[in-house]
Design a protein around this motif. Sequence first.
Motif, PDB file in Angstrom:
ATOM      1  N   ILE A   1       0.847  -1.187   0.000  1.00 21.70           N
ATOM      2  CA  ILE A   1       0.000   0.000   0.000  1.00 21.70           C
ATOM      3  C   ILE A   1       0.888   1.244   0.000  1.00 21.70           C
ATOM      4  CG2 ILE A   1      -1.931  -1.120   1.175  1.00 21.70           C
ATOM      5  CD1 ILE A   1      -0.983   0.174   3.777  1.00 21.70           C
ATOM      6  N   THR A   2       0.305   2.375  -0.324  1.00 25.11           N
ATOM      7  CA  THR A   2       1.034   3.636  -0.354  1.00 25.11           C
ATOM      8  C   THR A   2       1.191   4.198   1.055  1.00 25.11           C
ATOM      9  OG1 THR A   2      -0.973   4.956  -0.588  1.00 25.11           O
ATOM     10  CG2 THR A   2       0.057   4.126  -2.623  1.00 25.11           C
ATOM     11  N   PRO A   3       2.106   5.128   1.242  1.00 24.23           N
ATOM     12  CA  PRO A   3       2.235   5.757   2.565  1.00 24.23           C
ATOM     13  C   PRO A   3       0.952   6.438   3.024  1.00 24.23           C
ATOM     14  CG  PRO A   3       4.173   6.200   1.231  1.00 24.23           C
ATOM     15  CD  PRO A   3       3.183   5.531   0.328  1.00 24.23           C
ATOM     16  N   GLN A   4       0.216   7.028   2.098  1.00 25.65           N
ATOM     17  CA  GLN A   4      -1.042   7.679   2.469  1.00 25.65           C
ATOM     18  C   GLN A   4      -2.062   6.658   2.963  1.00 25.65           C
ATOM     19  OE1 GLN A   4       0.577   8.102  -0.457  1.00 25.65           O
ATOM     20  NE2 GLN A   4       1.433  10.145  -0.047  1.00 25.65           N
ATOM     21  N   ALA A   5      -2.153   5.513   2.273  1.00 28.51           N
ATOM     22  CA  ALA A   5      -3.074   4.471   2.713  1.00 28.51           C
ATOM     23  C   ALA A   5      -2.652   3.900   4.067  1.00 28.51           C
ATOM     24  CB  ALA A   5      -3.145   3.359   1.671  1.00 28.51           C
ATOM     25  N   ALA A   6      -1.362   3.781   4.293  1.00 33.19           N
ATOM     26  CA  ALA A   6      -0.878   3.285   5.577  1.00 33.19           C
ATOM     27  C   ALA A   6      -1.290   4.208   6.711  1.00 33.19           C
ATOM     28  CB  ALA A   6       0.642   3.144   5.543  1.00 33.19           C
ATOM     29  N   GLU A   7      -1.222   5.513   6.471  1.00 34.88           N
ATOM     30  CA  GLU A   7      -1.638   6.475   7.493  1.00 34.88           C
ATOM     31  C   GLU A   7      -3.109   6.289   7.837  1.00 34.88           C
ATOM     32  OE1 GLU A   7      -1.699  11.334   8.243  1.00 34.88           O
ATOM     33  OE2 GLU A   7      -0.988  10.494   6.332  1.00 34.88           O
ATOM     34  N   ASP A   8      -3.932   5.987   6.841  1.00 39.24           N
ATOM     35  CA  ASP A   8      -5.361   5.777   7.082  1.00 39.24           C
ATOM     36  C   ASP A   8      -5.625   4.493   7.864  1.00 39.24           C
ATOM     37  OD1 ASP A   8      -5.861   8.103   5.668  1.00 39.24           O
ATOM     38  OD2 ASP A   8      -6.185   7.047   3.756  1.00 39.24           O
ATOM     39  N   PHE A   9      -4.765   3.487   7.702  1.00 35.53           N
ATOM     40  CA  PHE A   9      -4.959   2.217   8.386  1.00 35.53           C
ATOM     41  C   PHE A   9      -4.533   2.264   9.858  1.00 35.53           C
ATOM     42  CE2 PHE A   9      -5.109   0.095   4.159  1.00 35.53           C
ATOM     43  CZ  PHE A   9      -6.208  -0.699   4.376  1.00 35.53           C
TER      44      PHE A   9
END
Length: 285
Positions: free
Chosen positions: A175-183
């Motif tokens: 996943i992207t860093p942005q998606a990781a932040e959301d998780f």
Amino acid sequence: MPTDEQDRVFGCAQACARQAALLRGGTIDRVLRRDDRRPHRGRDERAGSRGRAGIGARHRSSDRRRDAAHSQGHREGEHRQPHAQHRAAGAEKNTRVRARVVAQAIKELMDDADNVIVMGHEREDYDSIGGAIGVAAMARAAGKSVHVAVSDQTVAIKKLSDLFPTEPGFESLLITPQAAEDFVTDTTLVFVVDVHRPDMVAAPKALQKSKRRVVIDHHRRASDFIEKPLLTYLEPASSSTSELVTELIQYFVDPISLNVVEASALYAGIVVDTKNFVVQRDRVL
């Protein structure tokens, strides 16, 4: 240089030294024997012969002392070698014990987490992505939802990601860093592998948002370390982070069955960081 190789080299050096000593002594002896056969030697000739005999005796005495010193050094080396082997065996045992303890601690932390996020350093190499995928395999074995946060695609990630479509469950692993932040939530367990400096991770905002962190790395500790990790596994003597993770997998749960992508990623990380099993950190294997 390995101990066996040292012994062979030292043995060859000893043999060469002895042969050279024998040749030197033998040449002088032959001259003396030839002189002894000469009839009716005069006073000057006898004096010269005695002088040469004295030189030969001194040479042989010096050679015997040198051979004795070499033999003594070799015997001392033989006495020291078992101690070195015992120390190496003890260090290996301590490493296995620590890996087992760390693996059990990671299992307990994963059991308390709702999900797991794994990240390496930005511009990932094979060791970084290999260690991350290895930790993801541990989380999968623990029954946890896991994702690997990666920066912009590098050559290492592209080559490995080409294998993902053939394995079930890997299409959404990266996943992207942005998606990781959301998780990331308060109960998310974030693993940082192959790096321990917060400004070098692949998803810095996700790391900053997290409250539960684990660091696994084989680099020497820097002054700027990730703040407040629950667990730190730092082994500068290890060849690679992929090696550390592979050891942890052995003691995590029994057994973990790695698929082709996980095994290939770990293997690639070890091979690249050791230059195909030639170098271990600062020394040649």
